[in-house]
Scaffold this motif. Structure first.
Motif, PDB file in Angstrom:
ATOM      1  N   ASP A   1     -10.075  15.558  -2.072  1.00 18.24           N
ATOM      2  CA  ASP A   1     -10.436  15.449  -3.483  1.00 18.24           C
ATOM      3  C   ASP A   1      -9.714  14.265  -4.123  1.00 18.24           C
ATOM      4  OD1 ASP A   1     -11.929  17.626  -3.009  1.00 18.24           O
ATOM      5  OD2 ASP A   1     -10.862  18.988  -4.348  1.00 18.24           O
TER       6      ASP A   1
ATOM      7  N   ALA B   1     -13.240   8.966  -2.412  1.00 21.68           N
ATOM      8  CA  ALA B   1     -14.660   8.960  -2.052  1.00 21.68           C
ATOM      9  C   ALA B   1     -14.838   9.405  -0.603  1.00 21.68           C
ATOM     10  CB  ALA B   1     -15.236   7.562  -2.242  1.00 21.68           C
TER      11      ALA B   1
ATOM     12  N   ASN C   1     -24.853   6.935  -0.748  1.00 21.93           N
ATOM     13  CA  ASN C   1     -23.901   5.844  -1.016  1.00 21.93           C
ATOM     14  C   ASN C   1     -24.567   4.703  -1.791  1.00 21.93           C
ATOM     15  OD1 ASN C   1     -25.530   4.693   0.904  1.00 21.93           O
ATOM     16  ND2 ASN C   1     -23.869   4.081   2.280  1.00 21.93           N
TER      17      ASN C   1
ATOM     18  N   ASP D   1     -30.861  11.091  -9.170  1.00 19.60           N
ATOM     19  CA  ASP D   1     -30.197  12.384  -9.004  1.00 19.60           C
ATOM     20  C   ASP D   1     -31.043  13.201  -8.033  1.00 19.60           C
ATOM     21  OD1 ASP D   1     -29.182  14.955  -9.201  1.00 19.60           O
ATOM     22  OD2 ASP D   1     -28.774  14.801 -11.344  1.00 19.60           O
TER      23      ASP D   1
ATOM     24  N   ARG E   1     -25.208  19.330  -5.751  1.00 24.25           N
ATOM     25  CA  ARG E   1     -24.638  17.982  -5.675  1.00 24.25           C
ATOM     26  C   ARG E   1     -23.134  18.111  -5.394  1.00 24.25           C
ATOM     27  NH1 ARG E   1     -25.977  12.765  -8.059  1.00 24.25           N
ATOM     28  NH2 ARG E   1     -24.120  11.593  -8.654  1.00 24.25           N
TER      29      ARG E   1
ATOM     30  N   GLU F   1     -19.410  16.205  -4.762  1.00 25.13           N
ATOM     31  CA  GLU F   1     -18.638  14.978  -4.931  1.00 25.13           C
ATOM     32  C   GLU F   1     -17.256  15.061  -4.299  1.00 25.13           C
ATOM     33  OE1 GLU F   1     -18.554  13.498  -8.907  1.00 25.13           O
ATOM     34  OE2 GLU F   1     -20.640  14.073  -9.315  1.00 25.13           O
ATOM     35  N   PHE F   2     -16.800  16.291  -3.969  1.00 27.63           N
ATOM     36  CA  PHE F   2     -15.440  16.463  -3.452  1.00 27.63           C
ATOM     37  C   PHE F   2     -15.466  17.259  -2.152  1.00 27.63           C
ATOM     38  CE2 PHE F   2     -15.162  16.370  -8.129  1.00 27.63           C
ATOM     39  CZ  PHE F   2     -14.473  15.168  -8.274  1.00 27.63           C
TER      40      PHE F   2
ATOM     41  N   ILE G   1     -24.724  14.636  -1.234  1.00 26.15           N
ATOM     42  CA  ILE G   1     -23.289  14.390  -1.111  1.00 26.15           C
ATOM     43  C   ILE G   1     -23.015  12.926  -1.447  1.00 26.15           C
ATOM     44  CG2 ILE G   1     -21.298  14.441   0.431  1.00 26.15           C
ATOM     45  CD1 ILE G   1     -22.845  16.521   2.103  1.00 26.15           C
ATOM     46  N   ILE G   2     -22.174  12.705  -2.420  1.00 26.34           N
ATOM     47  CA  ILE G   2     -21.817  11.346  -2.809  1.00 26.34           C
ATOM     48  C   ILE G   2     -20.779  10.833  -1.816  1.00 26.34           C
ATOM     49  CG2 ILE G   2     -20.998   9.856  -4.659  1.00 26.34           C
ATOM     50  CD1 ILE G   2     -23.631  11.425  -5.196  1.00 26.34           C
ATOM     51  N   THR G   3     -21.098   9.775  -1.113  1.00 27.39           N
ATOM     52  CA  THR G   3     -20.209   9.239  -0.084  1.00 27.39           C
ATOM     53  C   THR G   3     -19.785   7.816  -0.429  1.00 27.39           C
ATOM     54  OG1 THR G   3     -22.070   8.441   1.256  1.00 27.39           O
ATOM     55  CG2 THR G   3     -21.253  10.657   1.716  1.00 27.39           C
TER      56      THR G   3
END
Length: 570
Positions: free
Chosen positions: A379, A382, A486, A519, A533, A535-536, A558-560
């Motif tokens: 956490d 990224a 990404n 999104d 979604r 992010e961590f 997943i935000i990478t």
């Protein structure tokens, strides 16, 4: 019994074991679509959103179960938009039936050269692994369909295109429709070459650092158990190509992993240091060319290279010059004969001589595993693309099917996602076709409904075919889609990063340079999927668990990190 050509088509597909047809109905194919729903035929028709997706779906279906599915492409624009999908299936050895209506227009026909003909049926072929059949009368349709299936499944598997003109669809003829899949080809007897097998056995037994390289041909030949037997008999480590991942269980002590992108990855290291390499089922696999071209694998040119395959065409010309012994027929039979070559006295000697080598293979894999697990995000940082894959593997069943998108995600999967059973890792190999994975995953779930199916794909890849998730909602197909976001085509950016360049062509940016992305979780919900979604890193396990337990389709975005560390393990 008097039947129209359309009904003959539908009933024969059912008799041949085809369980699904995908496509987009058009003026040239309505009779065929209606016939598929006729009682006694009952072959479900899956309507896709984009033509090429029908072919990709059939491709994924075959890779997951080894049985063909059909794609219906009626008009010339539909056929032209699906050519890339047909080429991908052809390059990777997938059998599927592409059904078209009418004769090809000149712009399409120029791709094909006539090779043979017979009364009522004509055939043309674009290459050794692509055939087009045209039937000119309804009474020839039954035999032509069976010929198409024999062509698809006999020898190297491949797509076949069957044209059924409108006149043939409507024509009524007296015909007895055969029951049962009587077309299944019977394998020819394999003539074992005792002299060559003796050479192979002697060289494997006498090698200091032998390596077995297993490709996609091992999976297509259902030869994984035979490879395991040879490996355990000769105490020889096994590495796989990307397409061959799953041909050997990656939790076995003799597993060396999968060829990767980084020079120090375990499989690459083993291959580079080998003095004897036996390549199994690699003829159509692009990774065989690593042996000839890619550092640090050039060193293997000094080794003895042996190839066993079911493909009479053999490996690419660049690799042929390196081959010392080649056997191109009866992969399973040759492997079984090779296993029987070892006598108890030879086995005892091998165990003594290979003890240190086997220990080094295990140590190498442990080191690679430790490196892959380290520094994979927490956490506040990224997420690297590897972290979600590590979490996902821990939650999936042993035989879950992972369908992998194009680009950097494939390299990450090779690195950190072990596969244990055949047909559990599906990826578009030679062409790396973006947009392939989403419909291919749907096809895989249709083929194997009792197994978990997860599609892991980058955001750029997902944008190419995300509309097909609607199929999962309409037909309640519980695929889990994992979108690694990404904000760009990561593989393009990584290529330039490796060269010390900064190149924006692979990134999705706003005019001010900030990353841009839709999104995807919200888009998925608008289609009717359950979606989350992430992010961590701390969110991954709980969200994956929810997605895997959904009764219908779901999506995890997943935000990478944009900057990949695919080379961290090599």
């Amino acid at each position: 019994m008097k039947l129209t050509g359309s009904l003959i088509f539908a009933k024969e597909l059912k008799a041949l074991g085809v369980n699904y047809v995908a496509g987009i109905p058009a003026s040239g194919s309505w009779p065929l679509v209606e016939a598929l729903a006729t009682p006694g035929a009952g072959v479900p028709f899956i309507q896709v959103m984009q033509e090429q997706s029908a072919v990709h779906m059939a491709d994924g279906y075959f890779r997951a179960c080894g049985r063909p599915m059909a794609a219906l492409l009626s008009t010339s624009p539909q056929r032209s938009r699906a050519l890339g999908g047909i080429e991908t299936a052809s390059a990777d050895g997938s059998a599927l039936l592409v059904v078209t209506a009418g004769r090809p227009e000149d712009s399409v026909a120029v791709l094909f050269e006539p090779v043979d003909g017979q009364s009522g049926v004509s055939a043309t072929r674009a290459s050794a692994d692509k055939t087009r059949l045209t039937v000119s009368s309804a009474d020839k349709l039954s035999s032509t369909l069976r010929r198409a299936f024999d062509t698809m499944m006999s020898g190297p598997s491949r797509p076949v295109t069957l044209e059924i003109p409108m006149a043939v669809q409507a024509e009524s003829v007296e015909i007895k429709v055969l029951k049962g899949a009587s077309r299944l080809p019977v394998a020819d007897a394999v003539a074992l070459d005792d002299t060559r097998l003796e050479r192979v056995g002697e060289r494997l037994a006498g090698a200091r650092k032998p390596v077995i390289l297993a490709g996609a041909g091992v999976i297509r030949a259902e030869a994984s158990a035979d490879v395991l037997n040879v490996a355990e008999t000769f105490l020889c480590p096994v590495i796989t190509t990307a397409q061959g991942k799953g041909a050997f269980p990656e939790d076995h002590p003799l597993s060396g992993g999968t060829l990767g992108r980084g020079p120090r990855e375990g499989a690459n290291t083993l291959l580079a240091s080998a003095d004897v390499v036996i390549a199994l089922g690699c003829a159509c696999d692009p990774d065989i060319l690593h042996i000839a071209h890619q550092a640090p694998l050039k060193k293997v040119i000094e080794a003895t290279l042996i190839t066993l395959d079911d493909d009479p065409v053999g490996p690419a010309p660049q690799a042929r010059a390196l081959i010392d012994v080649a056997i191109v027929d009866g992969l399973r039979a040759q492997l079984r004969a090779l296993s029987a070559w070892i006598t108890p006295s030879r086995l005892g000697d091998l165990k003594r001589r290979r003890a240190r080598y086997r220990a080094s293979v295990i140590l190498l894999r442990e080191r690679q595993h430790a490196v892959a697990q380290a520094d994979n995000g927490n956490d506040g940082v990224a997420l690297p693309v590897q972290r979600p894959l590590i979490e996902l593997r821990q939650l999936l069943e042993r035989d879950a099917i992972l369908v992998v998108g194009a680009g950097s995600v494939q390299a990450a999967v090779r690195q950190v996602f072990p596969v244990y059973t055949p047909r559990s890792h599906l990826c578009a190999g030679r062409f790396g076709d973006v947009g392939w994975a989403v419909p291919a995953a749907i096809g895989a779930k249709l083929a194997m409904p009792a197994r978990q199916v997860v599609c892991v794909v980058g955001d750029g890849d997902f944008l190419q075919s995300m509309q097909e998730v609607a199929i999962c909602v309409m037909h309640t197909i519980p695929v889990v889609f994992v979108v690694l976001n990404n904000s760009g085509y990561g593989a393009v950016s990584e290529l330039h990063q490796a060269r010390g360049e900064h190149y924006l062509g692979g990134e999705f940016n706003l005019p001010d340079g900030k990353p841009y992305s839709p999104d995807f979780a919200s888009i998925a919900r608008s289609f009717g999927l359950q979606a989350w979604r992430v992010e961590f890193a701390s969110q991954l396990s709980a969200v994956f668990t929810k997605a895997l337990n959904c009764p219908g389709p779901s999506l995890v975005e997943i935000i990478t990190a944009r900057a990949s560390h695919l080379a961290h393990g090599g």
